[in-house]
Design an enzyme around this catalytic site. Sequence first.
Site, mmCIF file in Angstrom:
data_model
loop_
_atom_site.group_PDB
_atom_site.id
_atom_site.type_symbol
_atom_site.label_atom_id
_atom_site.label_comp_id
_atom_site.label_asym_id
_atom_site.label_seq_id
_atom_site.Cartn_x
_atom_site.Cartn_y
_atom_site.Cartn_z
ATOM 1 N N TYR A 17 -22.315 -27.672 -7.915
ATOM 2 C CA TYR A 17 -21.283 -27.135 -8.809
ATOM 3 C C TYR A 17 -21.400 -25.613 -8.895
ATOM 4 O O TYR A 17 -20.427 -24.895 -8.654
ATOM 5 C CB TYR A 17 -21.458 -27.767 -10.186
ATOM 6 C CG TYR A 17 -20.420 -27.381 -11.212
ATOM 7 C CD1 TYR A 17 -19.132 -27.907 -11.158
ATOM 8 C CD2 TYR A 17 -20.730 -26.506 -12.249
ATOM 9 C CE1 TYR A 17 -18.185 -27.575 -12.119
ATOM 10 C CE2 TYR A 17 -19.795 -26.175 -13.212
ATOM 11 C CZ TYR A 17 -18.524 -26.710 -13.150
ATOM 12 O OH TYR A 17 -17.582 -26.376 -14.108
ATOM 13 N N SER A 45 -18.714 -34.819 -26.329
ATOM 14 C CA SER A 45 -18.180 -36.185 -26.287
ATOM 15 C C SER A 45 -19.289 -37.211 -26.496
ATOM 16 O O SER A 45 -19.112 -38.190 -27.243
ATOM 17 C CB SER A 45 -17.417 -36.434 -24.979
ATOM 18 O OG SER A 45 -18.133 -35.938 -23.877
ATOM 19 N N GLY A 56 -33.922 -29.773 -28.074
ATOM 20 C CA GLY A 56 -32.676 -29.479 -28.809
ATOM 21 C C GLY A 56 -32.552 -28.024 -29.211
ATOM 22 O O GLY A 56 -31.616 -27.642 -29.918
HETATM 23 P P1 NAD Z 1 -12.088 -32.595 -15.895
HETATM 24 O O1 NAD Z 1 -13.108 -33.337 -15.106
HETATM 25 O O2 NAD Z 1 -11.500 -33.255 -17.086
HETATM 26 O O3 NAD Z 1 -10.884 -32.130 -14.973
HETATM 27 C C1 NAD Z 1 -10.994 -31.895 -13.594
HETATM 28 C C2 NAD Z 1 -9.770 -32.501 -12.923
HETATM 29 O O4 NAD Z 1 -9.824 -32.207 -11.517
HETATM 30 C C3 NAD Z 1 -9.706 -34.011 -13.069
HETATM 31 O O5 NAD Z 1 -8.406 -34.408 -13.449
HETATM 32 C C4 NAD Z 1 -10.066 -34.518 -11.675
HETATM 33 O O6 NAD Z 1 -9.519 -35.799 -11.391
HETATM 34 C C5 NAD Z 1 -9.504 -33.412 -10.806
HETATM 35 N N1 NAD Z 1 -10.123 -33.318 -9.480
HETATM 36 C C6 NAD Z 1 -11.456 -33.365 -9.174
HETATM 37 N N2 NAD Z 1 -11.629 -33.240 -7.853
HETATM 38 C C7 NAD Z 1 -10.380 -33.125 -7.300
HETATM 39 C C8 NAD Z 1 -9.908 -32.974 -5.966
HETATM 40 N N3 NAD Z 1 -10.739 -32.921 -4.930
HETATM 41 N N4 NAD Z 1 -8.564 -32.897 -5.776
HETATM 42 C C9 NAD Z 1 -7.702 -32.973 -6.818
HETATM 43 N N5 NAD Z 1 -8.098 -33.103 -8.098
HETATM 44 C C10 NAD Z 1 -9.429 -33.171 -8.330
HETATM 45 O O7 NAD Z 1 -12.775 -31.203 -16.311
HETATM 46 P P2 NAD Z 1 -12.223 -30.000 -17.190
HETATM 47 O O8 NAD Z 1 -13.177 -29.785 -18.287
HETATM 48 O O9 NAD Z 1 -10.788 -30.174 -17.496
HETATM 49 O O10 NAD Z 1 -12.405 -28.783 -16.172
HETATM 50 C C11 NAD Z 1 -11.318 -28.185 -15.490
HETATM 51 C C12 NAD Z 1 -11.801 -26.978 -14.715
HETATM 52 O O11 NAD Z 1 -12.394 -26.032 -15.600
HETATM 53 C C13 NAD Z 1 -12.867 -27.314 -13.664
HETATM 54 O O12 NAD Z 1 -12.637 -26.538 -12.519
HETATM 55 C C14 NAD Z 1 -14.151 -26.893 -14.328
HETATM 56 O O13 NAD Z 1 -15.123 -26.524 -13.391
HETATM 57 C C15 NAD Z 1 -13.707 -25.718 -15.174
HETATM 58 N N6 NAD Z 1 -14.602 -25.495 -16.322
HETATM 59 C C16 NAD Z 1 -14.550 -26.313 -17.419
HETATM 60 C C17 NAD Z 1 -15.424 -26.094 -18.475
HETATM 61 C C18 NAD Z 1 -15.400 -26.931 -19.729
HETATM 62 O O14 NAD Z 1 -16.228 -26.710 -20.612
HETATM 63 N N7 NAD Z 1 -14.489 -27.861 -19.903
HETATM 64 C C19 NAD Z 1 -16.379 -25.065 -18.394
HETATM 65 C C20 NAD Z 1 -16.417 -24.290 -17.238
HETATM 66 C C21 NAD Z 1 -15.510 -24.499 -16.216
#
Ligand code: NAD
Length: 315
Positions: A147, A191, A209
Amino acid sequence: MHKRKRILVTGGAGFLGSHLCERLVNEGNDVICVDNFYTGSKDNIIGLLNNPHFELMRHDVTFPLYVEVDEIYNLACPASPVHYQYDPVQTTKTSVHGAINMLGLAKRTGAKIFQASTSEVYGDPVVHPQHESYNGNVNPIGPRSCYDEGKRCAETLFFDYKRQHNLNIRVVRIFNTYGPRMHPNDGRVVSNFIMQALRGEAITIYGDGQQTRSFCYVDDLIEGFIRMMDANDDISGPINLGNPSEFTIKQLAEAIINLTGAKSELIKQPLPEDDPLKRQPDITIAKQQLDWQPSIDLEAGLTKTIDYFRAFVDS
Ligand code: NAD
Ligand code: UDP
């Protein structure tokens, strides 16, 4: 008059993507949501499926995509450690091949392109809080590397496409964000703790923690996304987006117990390998360049999130 833009959101059926799609459609745009449903689901976007200005495409971003759009938000990638470590090769491919495919699409169409990068590019930071100028402390061969390094390589690709092909890029580094539509079983701390509290189960604290995270509510983050995409063309980032209020994981557990009224005990489990000990965004640049800062505090955000999760326990 507002011009209806054609906007592609990859990972649009995920937690953050679904909130972004909703906001963009509500603002009068045509949205194409691309997702392979690896961690996302149709339930997250069910309210948009009958909207003529919303289009859902089942597609994996590691394969090329041909659509005509004005803007691209590239969010596709599992974000929870449990999910991104389940198939680590696919995780790196999603970040790297996905970025190459989306950048290629942006180059052909002339679209502005946004990358959802992450605080994980800082690894286990020795600088605190983390400023964008800090280059990070990342293990290249550990269980989180698929990642972290995938996202770092994606950033490299974005800036090389800007330098080499003059693309209009926007890179944000997202710090831990939470809210409704997080997957109840996705293994992330907010969650996990809420589901455990609502079920009256023990709350699983990894390590002692005392490790910290800074939690941003989803609505604040999405506002930051939009401001970044709409900012002047000389702003490419990377820009940190997150809530600087920092809490230990134990404090988070206690806050969730208080807000749910749960009787759950706290139990300790081993700290996962390479788990960062602290994390807090320096958001000076976001304030200066985007006039953005979060407005929803942890208690208010957790209250809304707990309400959302109750449905999974009651049903
Ligand atoms: P999430 O897992 O809910 O969403 C990711 C989405 O990408 C999912 O719908 C999944 O099905 C889709 N996906 C995964 N691989 C794929 C592929 N090869 N082709 C098409 N779709 C694909 O996670 P999130 O929290 O909504 O994160 C969204 C983005 O934000 C990600 O790139 C994540 O790295 C980044 N991010 C999120 C957080 C956080 O705290 N939520 C923090 C840092 C970065
Ligand atoms: N964590 C925990 N109990 C859980 C889930 C996570 O103590 O049931 C800890 C985890 O070890 C980390 C922090 O909470 O220190 C945040 O974990 P998460 O998986 O949400 O995201 P990360 O910031 O590590 O990517």
